[in-house]
Every structure is written in C-alpha cells, then in structure tokens.
Design a protein around this motif. Structure first.
Motif, short mmCIF file in Angstrom:
data_model
loop_
_atom_site.label_atom_id
_atom_site.label_comp_id
_atom_site.label_asym_id
_atom_site.label_seq_id
_atom_site.Cartn_x
_atom_site.Cartn_y
_atom_site.Cartn_z
N ALA A 17 0.83 -1.21 0.00
CA ALA A 17 0.00 0.00 0.00
C ALA A 17 0.86 1.25 0.00
O ALA A 17 0.57 2.23 -0.70
CB ALA A 17 -0.93 0.00 1.22
N ALA A 18 1.95 1.25 0.78
CA ALA A 18 2.83 2.41 0.86
C ALA A 18 3.50 2.69 -0.47
O ALA A 18 3.55 3.85 -0.93
CB ALA A 18 3.88 2.19 1.95
N ARG A 20 2.52 1.79 -3.46
CA ARG A 20 1.55 2.25 -4.46
C ARG A 20 1.15 3.70 -4.20
O ARG A 20 0.99 4.50 -5.12
CB ARG A 20 0.32 1.35 -4.44
N ALA A 21 0.99 4.07 -2.93
CA ALA A 21 0.64 5.45 -2.59
C ALA A 21 1.74 6.40 -3.02
O ALA A 21 1.47 7.48 -3.58
CB ALA A 21 0.41 5.57 -1.08
N ALA A 195 0.62 3.82 6.02
CA ALA A 195 0.47 2.54 5.32
C ALA A 195 1.44 1.55 5.96
O ALA A 195 2.35 1.03 5.32
CB ALA A 195 0.74 2.70 3.83
N GLY A 392 -4.33 0.27 3.17
CA GLY A 392 -3.82 -1.07 3.48
C GLY A 392 -4.41 -1.60 4.77
O GLY A 392 -5.50 -1.19 5.19
N CYS A 412 -4.98 -3.22 -0.72
CA CYS A 412 -3.77 -2.40 -0.56
C CYS A 412 -3.48 -1.60 -1.83
O CYS A 412 -3.09 -0.43 -1.76
CB CYS A 412 -2.58 -3.29 -0.24
N GLN A 413 -3.68 -2.23 -2.99
CA GLN A 413 -3.40 -1.54 -4.24
C GLN A 413 -4.48 -0.51 -4.59
O GLN A 413 -4.18 0.61 -5.02
CB GLN A 413 -3.26 -2.56 -5.37
N GLY A 416 -4.20 2.14 -1.75
CA GLY A 416 -2.89 2.77 -1.83
C GLY A 416 -2.87 3.81 -2.93
O GLY A 416 -2.39 4.95 -2.74
#
Length: 569
Positions: A17-18, A20-21, A195, A392, A412-413, A416
């Motif tokens: 998640a992190a 992707r963010a 995240a 996430g 998460c994706q 994110g």
C-alpha cells in the motif's frame, strides 16, 4: 531538522500500500518522502514470504461467467456481516480489474491455467475469482520498487522510526522520526499517509514480519483519529514445525488426521452432539481464517484448547497428517477440483523448503494474521484527522467481521493508489507547511522520555505476546479480556518506573503493541456477541438486536474510549 516544506506528501511504511501510494503521489507531481523502519523492497507484510502464493481477487467472470464486480461487492458485504462500509466495499470490487491490469503491465506474473488465469474459490466467496501470484506478495513489491526508483521526486528514508505525528489546529502537518544515528528529526508535509500494516507481532504465533507492530494504529490514535472494527482480528492455522507457513484452507477437504501430543484424535470431544468431524473440516475448507459463523470454529477452538491445556507438542502445536495426499489420492478427484489444482503448488513449495509432507506429519497451531479494522477512512482514504490518510491493513472500513480471502492484497493496491492521489491533491492546494520550534521540542522531549527507559524489552514483549495468544486470539471472554488489559497496564507501569536511558526503537515498538492490544481488547470486551472473526465464549451467538453497529475507538485525553456507533453501515 527541516521545519518547512511545500507540496510534500509523507508516506509512512514500505509495503504494498505504501509503495503504491508513493507512486500515485509522485505521478501527480508532488514531492514524496517515504519513511521505512527497514529497507525498501524488504519491509512490510507484502514482501514477507509466509506462503507459497498470494490470492488477488478480481471478478473477471473468466471461470464463472456469472461473476462480476457486483457479485464481488455482495460477497464482501455478506462476509462483513454489517461491519463493512458499502461505499469502500464497492470501490474495491469495481477497481480491482484495473488494478490487476496495471500490475500485470508492470511485470507482476499472475499464474495461468490453459488460456486464462488460474483462479479458485477463496475464503467466504461464492464464486471463483481469486487469482494466484506465486511467491506471495514479493512479485508485487519488486514491480513497485522498480518503478519507485525511476522517480526523482520520491525520497526514501530507510531504517528510520516514525514516533509521532505533528497536529496543529486539528490538522496533521508532518511527523517526527528517529533516524539511524538516533537523532530526532521533523518532516513537515501537506499530507501524511499511514500505510504501516497491522499488528501481527502482538501474538506469540503470527504470520507477520518483525516490523509489523501496530505503528499506524498507535500513530493515528495518538493524533486523535478514530478507529473502527478493531475487535475483528483474523486468526488462522499455520504450520509451526518443521517450517513456519500458512496452512491453506482447502487442505481440510481431504479430512487429514489431527492428533495431540498423546496421539489422541481430540476434535470430536469439542463438538456438539450430531456434528461430525468431517462436517467441521468441510466447513473450514471454505475459508482459511477462523470464523465464529459456522461449524469450522470448533477446529481452532479445539486446537487452541489442547495447546493451552498442555496437550500440545514440544514445539507448541498439534499433529496434522498429510502423508496420505499422494498422487494416487489426487487421481481420485474430479479434473477441475480446486484441491487437485492447488495441492501440487503447496507440496512442491514445502518440499523446496526441505519439508516432505508425504513422509511424516507436520505440526500446526493458531496464528495471528491480519486485523480487519483500523483507522476509519472515507472513499478518499482520509481519516477523521485533517491531512491524515490511511491505506492497506492499517485502514478500517473496507472489511468487516470476516474478510474475503484474496481481498487484502487488492485492497492495498486500490486504496494505496487512492490515498496517494487524494493526498497529493491536498498537498498541492496548501502553501508552506511549518512546524514550530516549540511543537518540535515538546514532541522530542515526550518521545525521548517515553522510550528512553532501561527495561528488558524482549522479556516484556514475550509476556505480552503470550497473554495475547491465550486471551485475545481465538477464545475470548470477559474475564480473560479484562486480565489482558490489566497486563497491559502493568507492563506500562513497569516501563514508566524504569530508570532513564537513551531512546530505543524496540521500546517504541513494544509501546505500540501495548496500545494496539488495548484497542483490540477494549472493542472485543464491548462487543458482547460472536460475529465473524470475533468469538466470545461467554456470548457464543450473534446478536443483531444490540450489536449490528460498528464499534469505534477514539482518544479522550490520556485514555481510549470505545463506543457502539448509531450509524449502521
């Protein structure tokens, strides 16, 4: 120390998640700062190889033409049992196909079956839509990190600990960190994204890497953010010896023998009259996580009881005999059977780790896995604190009492990307962000005083994990939950009375686990019923008359307050 910034998004964490963010925010044109406790590409739960494969839910209708995002949405809501936010659930279902397409374009290999994707029926789903990624989430992390390294406007701080969020006039304006040299620094930002994953390290047996310590829950809580659904903690079976690995649910459909250290077939003595062992195993074959919602619950309850009451093995498990799952057995199954398709992947993976499951039994136990709740977010991933976002596992709302298998990776994706996009928009609309010298010094002094104590961190953590494993993981009741909260208060008191020392990262993580455990136990104590992953021995039935509403927790002064909301999802 940097006290001002402009158009900066701070991402706390380094998992799926992190990453992707960070990518989405960088694409929007802002300066992105990522702060990780470890090393990029290795930090977080996504990169942690605890299973031979990862599930990734996308309703493409390939295996079942009647499947669709609408059916996916319905499954999320049904599994959530009134505790999943329908707005967030719909976003997951509708945006999953594009997420899969993007990841595939970025090089993530999804397993194929003939001319299409390999898909199977996963936990709590009604249709097969779970796509397979070998190597768990590692291929996702590799693809995301490769792209991150191409962006000049993403700055990565590794081996740093985020200790607090700066909040001014009700708005999050950055974070305080302790860098690898042990110095306290400030990172101002127009928006902050948490995240950080869940709190798996709270339990003696868990399926999480060492850095998953409830950081985001603690940071958000201390900043004044509201949390939701913290009582819904996923637990599930894992192999404890001779290797640590998730035990996939479909294995139970083969009805493998289950015995304790005394050689006793113990499951039957925990079942109500008229319920057969095979019925319980068949029910559990439909989902990996523990759930109080069907007969499968007797498996975890029985295994946990045998271990706690001293009839477990020296390694802390019970025996599961998979030696009968030979090729001859597979030949007796229908050609399209999920077990027939998936077992060779699992068998070969374990053999690659030196474990021949066809030679002798393995040992299994109950593990903490993932928290279904977290910081309450809206469709833009905003928490209840201005300027603070979450995505996430640390975010609450997309899941409910139970969570579909294969939904966490995709969530998460999806979120994110949303967190990165909307946080960037907010940061672009702000002028210079400034953290005052007085706020900086106050936070630094509080942090150094709080985690600058000379205590035996390892011993205190073992005590906490042991208590959580017994009283919070599967079998919950009023007495046990109150005892667990009492243990948390006692451990805090022991830390506060200890002599002063230099700030210690491990102590901050322990304090974070204490907070996460307290929040989860408080919600579990208030929910006097059993629903999904939350099971109360003293309230074994579901009670829709009193408990159809989610439970939220927020900081009130120096203590958390849990309440049942009057807003029904």
């Amino acid at each position: 120390m940097r006290l001002t910034s402009r158009h900066t998004v701070l991402v706390v964490g380094g998992g799926g998640a992190a990453c992707r963010a960070a990518l989405e925010a960088a694409e929007a044109g802002v300066q992105v700062v990522m702060v990780l406790k470890g090393v990029l590409g290795e930090s977080g739960a996504t990169a942690y190889k605890v299973a031979e494969m990862a599930g990734f839910n996308v309703a493409d209708g390939q295996v079942d033409p009647l499947d669709s995002p609408e059916e996916h949405y319905k499954d999320i809501i049904n599994a959530g049992q009134g505790m999943a936010d329908p707005v967030l659930a719909r976003i997951v279902a509708e945006e999953a196909p594009q997420v899969l397409k993007t990841l595939q374009e970025w090089g993530v290999p999804f397993e194929k079956d003939r001319d299409g994707y390999l898909e199977f029926l996963s936990c709590f789903s009604t249709r097969p839509r779970t796509h397979v990624i070998k190597g768990h989430g590692e291929p996702i992390i590799k693809a995301l990190v490769a792209r991150i390294r191409k962006y000049s406007n993403i700055q990565v701080y590794e081996n740093c600990l985020v200790t607090n969020l700066f909040v001014h006039d009700g708005e999050c304006i950055g974070a305080g960190i302790i860098d690898p040299a042990g110095d306290y620094r400030a990172i101002p930002a127009g928006a902050v994204i948490l995240a950080t994953g869940g709190a798996g390290q709270l339990f003696a047996r868990n399926l999480n890497p060492p850095d998953i310590c409830g950081d985001g829950y603690t940071l958000g809580y201390e900043a004044g953010a509201e949390l939701v659904n913290m009582e819904f903690m996923q637990a599930g079976f894992g192999i404890v010896h001779p290797v640590v690995n998730i035990l996939n649910a479909w294995i139970w459909s083969a009805h493998p023998p289950l015995t304790n250290a005394l050689g006793e077939h113990f499951l039957g003595k925990y079942l109500p009259g008229g319920v057969a062992v095979t019925e319980v195993m068949d029910a559990h074959a439909r989902h990996f996580p523990f759930s109080s919602s069907d007969l499968s619950r007797y498996l975890e309850v029985a295994v946990q009881a045998e271990i706690v009451e001293g009839r477990g093995t020296g390694e802390g498990g019970v025996f599961l005999d998979l030696t009968g799952l030979t090729d001859s057995y597979l030949d007796t199954l229908p050609p399209g059977d999920d077990f027939r398709k998936m077992w060779p992947i699992t068998r070969d993976y374990l053999q690659g780790k030196g474990v021949d499951v066809l030679e002798k039994p393995v040992q299994i136990a109950c593990f903490g896995h993932a928290v279904n709740g977290g910081l309450k977010i809206n469709e833009r991933c905003q928490t209840t604190v201005a300027g603070l976002y979450a995505a996430g596992e640390v975010a609450g709302g997309p899941h409910g009492a139970d969570r579909l298998g294969g939904n966490m990776m995709v969530t998460c994706q999806v979120f994110g990307a949303r967190a990165g996009r909307f946080a960037a928009q907010e940061a672009m609309n702000k002028n210079y962000i400034s953290i005052s010298e007085s706020l900086f010094k106050k936070s630094r002094d509080e942090i150094f005083n709080g985690i600058g104590r000379r205590v035996d961190i390892k011993a205190l953590k073992i005590k906490l994990q042991s208590e959580a494993q017994q009283k919070l993981l599967v079998r919950r009741n009023e007495a046990g939950l109150k005892e667990f909260i009492g243990v948390i208060h006692n451990l805090r008191g022991e830390i506060q009375k200890a002599p002063s020392a230099g700030p210690r990262k491990g102590l901050w993580e322990l304090m974070s686990l204490l907070r996460a455990g307290e929040l989860m136990a408080m919600a579990a104590l208030l929910r006097q019923e059993s629903r999904g992953s939350h099971f109360r021995q003293d309230f074994p039935g579901r009670d829709d008359a009193k408990f159809i509403y989610p439970i939220t927790i927020v900081r009130n002064g120096d203590r958390p307050v849990a309440k049942i909301t009057n807003v029904k999802y």
